[in-house]
Design an enzyme around this catalytic site. Structure first.
Site, PDB file in Angstrom:
ATOM      1  N   ASP A  29       0.588  -0.843   0.066  1.00  0.00           N
ATOM      2  CA  ASP A  29       0.054   0.242  -0.187  1.00  0.00           C
ATOM      3  C   ASP A  29       0.385   1.355   0.164  1.00  0.00           C
ATOM      4  O   ASP A  29       1.712   1.369   0.667  1.00  0.00           O
ATOM      5  CB  ASP A  29      -1.194   0.048   1.664  1.00  0.00           C
ATOM      6  CG  ASP A  29      -1.331   1.703   1.551  1.00  0.00           C
ATOM      7  OD1 ASP A  29      -1.758   1.954   0.643  1.00  0.00           O
ATOM      8  OD2 ASP A  29      -2.984   1.094   2.431  1.00  0.00           O
ATOM      9  N   GLU A  79      29.991   7.420   5.409  1.00  0.00           N
ATOM     10  CA  GLU A  79      29.885   5.678   5.329  1.00  0.00           C
ATOM     11  C   GLU A  79      29.821   5.155   3.572  1.00  0.00           C
ATOM     12  O   GLU A  79      29.593   4.707   3.870  1.00  0.00           O
ATOM     13  CB  GLU A  79      28.319   5.400   6.742  1.00  0.00           C
ATOM     14  CG  GLU A  79      27.512   6.121   6.116  1.00  0.00           C
ATOM     15  CD  GLU A  79      26.098   5.200   7.442  1.00  0.00           C
ATOM     16  OE1 GLU A  79      26.013   4.095   7.386  1.00  0.00           O
ATOM     17  OE2 GLU A  79      25.889   5.912   7.798  1.00  0.00           O
ATOM     18  N   CYS A 111      25.907   8.113  10.201  1.00  0.00           N
ATOM     19  CA  CYS A 111      25.148   8.832   9.938  1.00  0.00           C
ATOM     20  C   CYS A 111      26.249  10.468  11.645  1.00  0.00           C
ATOM     21  O   CYS A 111      25.216  11.461  10.538  1.00  0.00           O
ATOM     22  CB  CYS A 111      23.815   9.072  10.428  1.00  0.00           C
ATOM     23  SG  CYS A 111      23.343   7.382   8.528  1.00  0.00           S
ATOM     24  N   THR A 152      13.561   3.629   2.453  1.00  0.00           N
ATOM     25  CA  THR A 152      14.511   4.541   2.487  1.00  0.00           C
ATOM     26  C   THR A 152      15.957   4.690   2.317  1.00  0.00           C
ATOM     27  O   THR A 152      16.684   4.765   3.656  1.00  0.00           O
ATOM     28  CB  THR A 152      14.571   4.261   4.342  1.00  0.00           C
ATOM     29  OG1 THR A 152      15.153   2.634   4.801  1.00  0.00           O
ATOM     30  CG2 THR A 152      13.400   3.892   4.537  1.00  0.00           C
ATOM     31  N   SER A 201      16.487  -0.490  16.082  1.00  0.00           N
ATOM     32  CA  SER A 201      17.397   0.941  15.556  1.00  0.00           C
ATOM     33  C   SER A 201      16.306   2.340  15.761  1.00  0.00           C
ATOM     34  O   SER A 201      17.027   2.910  16.550  1.00  0.00           O
ATOM     35  CB  SER A 201      17.775   0.902  14.203  1.00  0.00           C
ATOM     36  OG  SER A 201      18.774   2.464  13.612  1.00  0.00           O
ATOM     37  N   HIS A 233      18.141  14.382  12.422  1.00  0.00           N
ATOM     38  CA  HIS A 233      18.734  13.347  11.425  1.00  0.00           C
ATOM     39  C   HIS A 233      17.449  12.546  10.987  1.00  0.00           C
ATOM     40  O   HIS A 233      16.448  11.947  11.746  1.00  0.00           O
ATOM     41  CB  HIS A 233      19.440  12.060  12.535  1.00  0.00           C
ATOM     42  CG  HIS A 233      19.928  11.205  11.294  1.00  0.00           C
ATOM     43  ND1 HIS A 233      20.168  10.471  10.786  1.00  0.00           N
ATOM     44  CD2 HIS A 233      20.076   9.582  12.087  1.00  0.00           C
ATOM     45  CE1 HIS A 233      20.649   9.906   9.234  1.00  0.00           C
ATOM     46  NE2 HIS A 233      19.834   8.875  10.262  1.00  0.00           N
ATOM     47  N   LYS A 242       7.828  10.794  15.517  1.00  0.00           N
ATOM     48  CA  LYS A 242       8.298  10.544  16.851  1.00  0.00           C
ATOM     49  C   LYS A 242       9.113  11.005  17.732  1.00  0.00           C
ATOM     50  O   LYS A 242       8.579  11.110  19.047  1.00  0.00           O
ATOM     51  CB  LYS A 242       8.465   9.099  16.255  1.00  0.00           C
ATOM     52  CG  LYS A 242       7.402   8.443  15.589  1.00  0.00           C
ATOM     53  CD  LYS A 242       7.959   6.821  15.362  1.00  0.00           C
ATOM     54  CE  LYS A 242       6.045   6.355  14.403  1.00  0.00           C
ATOM     55  NZ  LYS A 242       7.253   5.112  14.267  1.00  0.00           N
ATOM     56  N   ASN A 272      17.016   8.882   2.687  1.00  0.00           N
ATOM     57  CA  ASN A 272      17.970   8.143   3.219  1.00  0.00           C
ATOM     58  C   ASN A 272      19.101   9.367   2.801  1.00  0.00           C
ATOM     59  O   ASN A 272      19.720   8.543   1.835  1.00  0.00           O
ATOM     60  CB  ASN A 272      17.850   7.449   3.797  1.00  0.00           C
ATOM     61  CG  ASN A 272      18.958   7.364   5.182  1.00  0.00           C
ATOM     62  OD1 ASN A 272      19.067   8.358   5.435  1.00  0.00           O
ATOM     63  ND2 ASN A 272      18.287   6.273   5.691  1.00  0.00           N
ATOM     64  N   SER A 304      24.210   5.536  13.529  1.00  0.00           N
ATOM     65  CA  SER A 304      24.204   3.968  14.720  1.00  0.00           C
ATOM     66  C   SER A 304      25.179   3.473  14.896  1.00  0.00           C
ATOM     67  O   SER A 304      26.530   3.695  14.694  1.00  0.00           O
ATOM     68  CB  SER A 304      23.935   3.388  13.142  1.00  0.00           C
ATOM     69  OG  SER A 304      22.144   3.802  13.083  1.00  0.00           O
TER      70      SER A 304
END
Length: 382
Positions: A29, A79, A111, A152, A201, A233, A242, A272, A304
């Site tokens: 979807d 990276e 990152c 992403t 993550s 980020h 969030k 990203n 990360s």
């Protein structure tokens, strides 16, 4: 002495994939990508663009001849480096024609690398106030076709000029950082694609934000009301939303949420870009947000593995006049790919045996691009 961002600009490859087309091809979807992740388009790099060319293409947009003479430190945060020994910053330094009496290094911590570069650049300018430092965040995000991380992905670069008495944003010395040895995302030397535990993550991203934000507030004795906007980020825009919701209520802090939405403007269309994602969000905020001189902006950087940092900056008078104005035009000129074209571009690869590979550059319109590989060396158009 006030030190901070004097100029900032970004570059994205000339191709993109609409997320609704990706959703259709993967039997998903489309709302899962456009609403669930908060992404509309994904930049797709041709084989002629890598971290070096994208970084140089971002930097050339913002630098004057005077800047090229004043810069004596070049830092590439990435990276997606192309060499285990030679820093990509040395090639970017040469491509741009920067003052040869300069340091050039590459920094890696997922990152977070560009943020580390900015903090190092601040210290350098403090010791050498007549000089400037160029920090570039350049990355290609790759998880593989049909993988959980595919929606992403993205590619692009942000170039940031750090100087005394900056025209755009003074970076305050108040900062909080936090490190923990975790495996939420990583890419071993033998793998072309990253490995990620998505749920873990996301949890760590939120944990690190809480750690550094709370510590920053305690150390500075500031409150939410001291900020006009927050940037994060953003591997995908919903992730930053969030985090913002953990410290602010939409009904009581409408301006913060309006500015957050504005800060995702370019991220939603580029995707990203790892080390550059926070600073692409900052460009979006500066160009599209409801801001005024003297406003304080909070910045959350996360890499990360993991390192997180929260710091802040103060907007300067006439900051709008120091911004590059062609980013919308650049994105509007991009070519939309269908799934077959996207997958072919994704699967294109450079030789690894030292033989000679001449690339098709007929469709290249960027200032810098990779034109061939010979004797294990990448040869660029300069």
């Amino acid at each position: 002495m006030n030190i901070g961002i004097d100029k900032i600009g970004f570059y994205a490859p000339a191709y993109y994939l609409d997320m609704t087309k990706l959703a259709e091809a993967r039997g998903v979807d489309a709302n899962k990508y456009t609403i669930g992740l908060g992404q509309d388009k994904m930049a797709v790099p041709p084989i002629t663009q890598d971290t070096i060319t994208m970084g140089a293409n971002a930097a050339i947009k913002i630098l004057s001849k005077a800047d090229l003479e004043s810069i004596d430190l070049v830092i590439l945060g990435t990276e997606s480096g192309i060499d285990q020994s030679k820093a990509g910053a040395t090639t970017i330094h040469h491509m741009l024609g920067i003052n040869p009496r300069a340091r050039a290094i590459e920094m890696k911590q997922a990152c977070y690398g560009a943020t580390a570069g900015i903090q190092l650049a601040k210290g350098h300018v403090a010791l050498n106030p007549t000089k400037k430092a160029l920090v570039i965040a350049s990355d290609i995000s790759r998880y593989g076709l049909n993988s959980g991380g595919e929606p992403t992905q993205g590619a692009g670069a942000v170039a940031i000029l750090i100087a005394a008495d900056p025209k755009i944003l003074i970076l305050e010395n108040d900062t909080s950082y936090f490190t923990d040895d975790i495996l939420d995302f990583w890419r071993p030397n033998y793998s072309d694609f990253a490995f990620v535990d998505g749920k873990y993550s996301n949890e760590q991203y939120q944990r690190f934000f809480e750690e550094v934000y709370t510590d920053y507030m305690e150390k500075t004795q500031r409150s939410l009301d001291d900020f006009a906007a927050f940037t994060f980020h953003i591997p995908y825009s919903k992730m930053g939303l969030k985090a913002l919701r953990t410290i602010a209520d939409e009904e009581d802090h409408a301006t913060l949420f309006k500015n957050f939405k504005d800060s995702t403007y370019y991220n939603r269309s580029v995707g990203n870009i790892y080390a550059g994602s926070l600073y692409l969000s900052l460009v979006s905020l500066l160009e599209k947000g409801s801001l005024h001189a003297g406003d304080r902006i909070g910045l959350f950087s996360y890499g990360s593995g993991a390192v997180g940092e929260f710091f802040s900056g103060i907007l300067q008078p006439d900051y709008k006049n120091a911004l590059v104005a062609d980013h919308d035009e650049m994105l509007q000129k991009r070519t939309a790919l269908n799934i077959k074209e996207y997958e072919a571009m994704f699967n294109a690869s450079l030789i690894k045996d030292g033989s000679h590979q001449i690339l098709d550059t007929r469709n290249e319109s960027s200032d810098f691009y990779l034109k061939e590989v010979k004797h294990h060396q990448r040869i660029y158009n300069k």
